[in-house]
Each structure stands twice: as structure tokens, then as C-alpha cells.
Write a protein that holds these residues in place. Structure first.
Motif, PDB file in Angstrom:
ATOM      1  N   TRP A 111       0.835  -1.204   0.000  1.00 23.35           N
ATOM      2  CA  TRP A 111       0.000   0.000   0.000  1.00 23.35           C
ATOM      3  C   TRP A 111       0.870   1.254   0.000  1.00 23.35           C
ATOM      4  O   TRP A 111       0.568   2.227  -0.702  1.00 23.35           O
ATOM      5  CB  TRP A 111      -0.928  -0.001   1.222  1.00 23.35           C
ATOM      6  CG  TRP A 111      -2.043  -0.984   1.123  1.00 23.35           C
ATOM      7  CD1 TRP A 111      -2.071  -2.244   1.640  1.00 23.35           C
ATOM      8  CD2 TRP A 111      -3.296  -0.808   0.447  1.00 23.35           C
ATOM      9  NE1 TRP A 111      -3.265  -2.871   1.338  1.00 23.35           N
ATOM     10  CE2 TRP A 111      -4.030  -2.007   0.612  1.00 23.35           C
ATOM     11  CE3 TRP A 111      -3.859   0.246  -0.265  1.00 23.35           C
ATOM     12  CZ2 TRP A 111      -5.301  -2.180   0.078  1.00 23.35           C
ATOM     13  CZ3 TRP A 111      -5.139   0.077  -0.797  1.00 23.35           C
ATOM     14  CH2 TRP A 111      -5.839  -1.124  -0.627  1.00 23.35           C
ATOM     15  N   THR A 112       1.947   1.224   0.761  1.00 19.51           N
ATOM     16  CA  THR A 112       2.852   2.378   0.811  1.00 19.51           C
ATOM     17  C   THR A 112       3.558   2.559  -0.523  1.00 19.51           C
ATOM     18  O   THR A 112       3.676   3.684  -1.038  1.00 19.51           O
ATOM     19  CB  THR A 112       3.896   2.194   1.931  1.00 19.51           C
ATOM     20  OG1 THR A 112       3.223   2.000   3.172  1.00 19.51           O
ATOM     21  CG2 THR A 112       4.805   3.401   2.028  1.00 19.51           C
ATOM     22  N   SER A 151      -8.347   6.547 -14.221  1.00 15.93           N
ATOM     23  CA  SER A 151      -7.331   6.613 -13.166  1.00 15.93           C
ATOM     24  C   SER A 151      -7.397   5.410 -12.234  1.00 15.93           C
ATOM     25  O   SER A 151      -6.366   4.861 -11.833  1.00 15.93           O
ATOM     26  CB  SER A 151      -7.497   7.912 -12.359  1.00 15.93           C
ATOM     27  OG  SER A 151      -8.766   7.950 -11.727  1.00 15.93           O
ATOM     28  N   LEU A 152      -8.624   4.977 -11.915  1.00 14.09           N
ATOM     29  CA  LEU A 152      -8.782   3.852 -10.997  1.00 14.09           C
ATOM     30  C   LEU A 152      -8.278   2.556 -11.602  1.00 14.09           C
ATOM     31  O   LEU A 152      -7.491   1.819 -11.006  1.00 14.09           O
ATOM     32  CB  LEU A 152     -10.243   3.719 -10.583  1.00 14.09           C
ATOM     33  CG  LEU A 152     -10.571   2.596  -9.586  1.00 14.09           C
ATOM     34  CD1 LEU A 152      -9.863   2.850  -8.258  1.00 14.09           C
ATOM     35  CD2 LEU A 152     -12.080   2.492  -9.368  1.00 14.09           C
ATOM     36  N   PHE A 153      -8.736   2.271 -12.836  1.00 17.31           N
ATOM     37  CA  PHE A 153      -8.388   0.997 -13.466  1.00 17.31           C
ATOM     38  C   PHE A 153      -7.067   1.050 -14.224  1.00 17.31           C
ATOM     39  O   PHE A 153      -6.522   0.007 -14.597  1.00 17.31           O
ATOM     40  CB  PHE A 153      -9.503   0.563 -14.420  1.00 17.31           C
ATOM     41  CG  PHE A 153     -10.765   0.170 -13.708  1.00 17.31           C
ATOM     42  CD1 PHE A 153     -10.881  -1.065 -13.108  1.00 17.31           C
ATOM     43  CD2 PHE A 153     -11.836   1.045 -13.613  1.00 17.31           C
ATOM     44  CE1 PHE A 153     -12.040  -1.439 -12.439  1.00 17.31           C
ATOM     45  CE2 PHE A 153     -12.996   0.688 -12.950  1.00 17.31           C
ATOM     46  CZ  PHE A 153     -13.094  -0.554 -12.364  1.00 17.31           C
ATOM     47  N   PRO A 159      -1.032  -1.164 -10.322  1.00 21.75           N
ATOM     48  CA  PRO A 159       0.190  -1.222  -9.505  1.00 21.75           C
ATOM     49  C   PRO A 159      -0.044  -1.844  -8.132  1.00 21.75           C
ATOM     50  O   PRO A 159       0.822  -2.542  -7.610  1.00 21.75           O
ATOM     51  CB  PRO A 159       0.593   0.260  -9.368  1.00 21.75           C
ATOM     52  CG  PRO A 159      -0.063   0.941 -10.514  1.00 21.75           C
ATOM     53  CD  PRO A 159      -1.362   0.215 -10.724  1.00 21.75           C
ATOM     54  N   LEU A 160      -1.234  -1.592  -7.558  1.00 17.33           N
ATOM     55  CA  LEU A 160      -1.544  -2.156  -6.248  1.00 17.33           C
ATOM     56  C   LEU A 160      -1.622  -3.674  -6.307  1.00 17.33           C
ATOM     57  O   LEU A 160      -0.982  -4.385  -5.516  1.00 17.33           O
ATOM     58  CB  LEU A 160      -2.859  -1.580  -5.723  1.00 17.33           C
ATOM     59  CG  LEU A 160      -3.368  -2.189  -4.403  1.00 17.33           C
ATOM     60  CD1 LEU A 160      -2.365  -1.962  -3.283  1.00 17.33           C
ATOM     61  CD2 LEU A 160      -4.735  -1.609  -4.047  1.00 17.33           C
ATOM     62  N   PHE A 161      -2.397  -4.187  -7.262  1.00 16.50           N
ATOM     63  CA  PHE A 161      -2.540  -5.634  -7.392  1.00 16.50           C
ATOM     64  C   PHE A 161      -1.209  -6.290  -7.751  1.00 16.50           C
ATOM     65  O   PHE A 161      -0.900  -7.393  -7.292  1.00 16.50           O
ATOM     66  CB  PHE A 161      -3.593  -5.971  -8.448  1.00 16.50           C
ATOM     67  CG  PHE A 161      -5.000  -5.637  -8.024  1.00 16.50           C
ATOM     68  CD1 PHE A 161      -5.333  -5.548  -6.686  1.00 16.50           C
ATOM     69  CD2 PHE A 161      -5.992  -5.402  -8.966  1.00 16.50           C
ATOM     70  CE1 PHE A 161      -6.624  -5.247  -6.276  1.00 16.50           C
ATOM     71  CE2 PHE A 161      -7.291  -5.089  -8.575  1.00 16.50           C
ATOM     72  CZ  PHE A 161      -7.602  -5.015  -7.223  1.00 16.50           C
ATOM     73  N   PHE A 162      -0.418  -5.588  -8.590  1.00 14.94           N
ATOM     74  CA  PHE A 162       0.887  -6.128  -8.981  1.00 14.94           C
ATOM     75  C   PHE A 162       1.811  -6.195  -7.766  1.00 14.94           C
ATOM     76  O   PHE A 162       2.523  -7.178  -7.567  1.00 14.94           O
ATOM     77  CB  PHE A 162       1.518  -5.257 -10.070  1.00 14.94           C
ATOM     78  CG  PHE A 162       2.773  -5.836 -10.660  1.00 14.94           C
ATOM     79  CD1 PHE A 162       2.716  -6.802 -11.653  1.00 14.94           C
ATOM     80  CD2 PHE A 162       4.022  -5.422 -10.230  1.00 14.94           C
ATOM     81  CE1 PHE A 162       3.865  -7.348 -12.189  1.00 14.94           C
ATOM     82  CE2 PHE A 162       5.182  -5.955 -10.750  1.00 14.94           C
ATOM     83  CZ  PHE A 162       5.110  -6.915 -11.743  1.00 14.94           C
ATOM     84  N   ALA A 163       1.781  -5.129  -6.936  1.00 13.78           N
ATOM     85  CA  ALA A 163       2.635  -5.088  -5.745  1.00 13.78           C
ATOM     86  C   ALA A 163       2.238  -6.152  -4.739  1.00 13.78           C
ATOM     87  O   ALA A 163       3.084  -6.730  -4.052  1.00 13.78           O
ATOM     88  CB  ALA A 163       2.573  -3.699  -5.106  1.00 13.78           C
TER      89      ALA A 163
END
Length: 230
Positions: A111-112, A151-153, A159-163
Motif C-alpha cells: 500500500w505504501t 485513473s482507478l483501473f 500497480p496495487l494488485f501487482f505489488a
């Protein structure tokens, strides 16, 4: 991490720029050249020389691009060179994002990391397009809805799901899963944008996906086999 996020901002700028001049299906194919560009970056910066199976994969990817771009039907004739330039630039910046995101602060909370990357991307985009903002104010409802969706998708969830997901699987599987973006994008261009996708283009897409799978799984297979024989 913020500088790494700038690569995502540049990718969005170049990719959306390419779609102004090219069909969406062709723009995504050009962006997908990040696969072999990423291999090149690993060779240059990490001194990891590509294995023979990787070289074969690159050749297959280029063959797949030849078919997927629909050159045989002459469909790309007359399209602006600027669109192709933007498409290739988006591939380089996306390859840069994947390369550096795997090297920078990998132990930081996802998240960070995502928040800092998105912040870096936002600062870059605002700096480049600050003087254009007054031309779109006040925001219309349709524009605001589209902006939130894109912007959301496009910049937040991926990047969040990838991280979050990448550390849970091997690097090869992560790249293969990422490659699913290609057929999904082309299918979306056909269903949503009503673009005509020929059988030759689907063949080219299949060759690209097979080449990516060959590179990731083939390299692992040969390493395991070498270890067993050793």
C-alpha cells in the motif's frame, strides 16, 4: 519509489498519445514490446545475458508483432509515424517501471509503495500538463466519470494488485499473468470499440503469448534440468 512511479505516468502519456493516432488494438501490441525491452534492460543493467530460449522468444515476439499489426493487409499504411513512436516509447517506459519496481524498496508495504508510486506519477503528469488544466475546467460530468474510471483501473489498481500479487508467485508466472492483458485489451477493442480484429491478428497475439510463456517456463525448465543432470 516516486521516480519509479513516474515511469507509469510516462507510460500512460505515451500510450494514450498512441491511441490518438492508432487503433487501440495496435497501440497495445506496440506497448507489449516491453517484454523484450525488459530482457534488454536486464542484460544492460544487471549483466544477465539472455539464454538461447530467451533469444528464441524475442524472435517469436517479433514474428507475432508482424502478424498482429496486420501489416499483411496493409492496414497500417497511412497511419501517422507519431502514433508508432508513442507506442514504442510506452513500451520502454513500462519496461522501465517493471525493471525498477523489482529493484527498489521491495520489502516496503504494498500500500505504501503504490501510494508513493502513484504520487510520483501524479506530480509528473501535473507538471507536464499544468497549463492545460484550465482548458478542461469546470469538469463536465462525463469527463469526470471517465477520468475517475481511467485513473482507478489504469493507474491505481494495477500497480496495487501487482505489488500485492507479484511476491506471491515466481517472477516467470507474474510475467505470464501480466501478458494476459494483451488478449483482454484486444478483445475489449473488438467488443467495446467495435474494432475489426482479423484472424491473422489473433494468430499474432497467440504467438506473442506463446513466446512469453516459452521464455518464462522454458528458462525454468532448462535450469531445473541442468541442476538434475549436475
Amino acid at each position: 519509489m516516486m521516480i519509479t512511479g513516474c515511469f507509469i505516468g510516462l507510460t500512460s502519456i505515451f500510450y494514450y498519445g498512441a491511441m490518438q493516432y492508432l487503433p487501440a488494438s495496435l497501440a497495445i501490441i506496440l506497448m507489449f514490446q516491453f517484454v523484450w525491452i525488459g530482457i534488454l534492460l536486464e542484460w544492460i543493467f544487471s549483466k544477465i545475458k539472455p539464454a538461447p530460449v530467451t533469444v528464441l522468444s524475442i524472435v517469436l515476439i517479433l514474428i507475432g508483432v508482424f502478424f498482429a499489426s496486420n501489416i499483411l493487409n496493409g492496414s497500417i499504411q497511412g497511419l501517422p509515424f507519431k502514433g508508432f513512436l508513442f507506442g514504442i516509447l510506452s513500451a520502454f517506459t513500462y519496461a522501465g517501471f517493471i525493471f525498477f519496481s523489482g529493484k527498489v524498496a521491495i520489502n516496503v508495504d504494498p500500500w505504501t509503495r503504490t501510494s508513493l508510486m502513484a504520487t510520483g506519477s501524479t506530480i509528473l503528469v501535473l507538471a507536464l500538463f499544468m497549463r492545460d488544466i484550465p482548458s478542461v475546467l469546470p469538469l463536465e460530468t462525463n469527463l469526470l466519470t471517465t477520468a475517475v474510471g481511467v485513473s482507478l483501473f489504469g493507474a491505481v489498481l494495477p500497480p496495487l494488485f501487482f505489488a500485492v500479487g507479484a511476491p506471491q508467485v515466481s517472477g516467470g508466472i507474474a510475467n505470464i499473468l501480466t501478458s494476459i492483458e494483451l488478449p483482454v485489451a484486444i478483445l475489449s477493442a473488438s467488443l467495446i470499440l467495435s474494432e475489426t480484429i482479423t484472424p491473422i491478428q489473433w494468430l499474432g497475439t497467440a504467438i506473442i503469448l506463446a513466446a512469453i510463456a516459452l521464455n518464462e517456463l522454458g528458462s525454468t525448465f532448462f535450469r531445473v534440468r541442468k541442476h538434475i543432470n549436475g
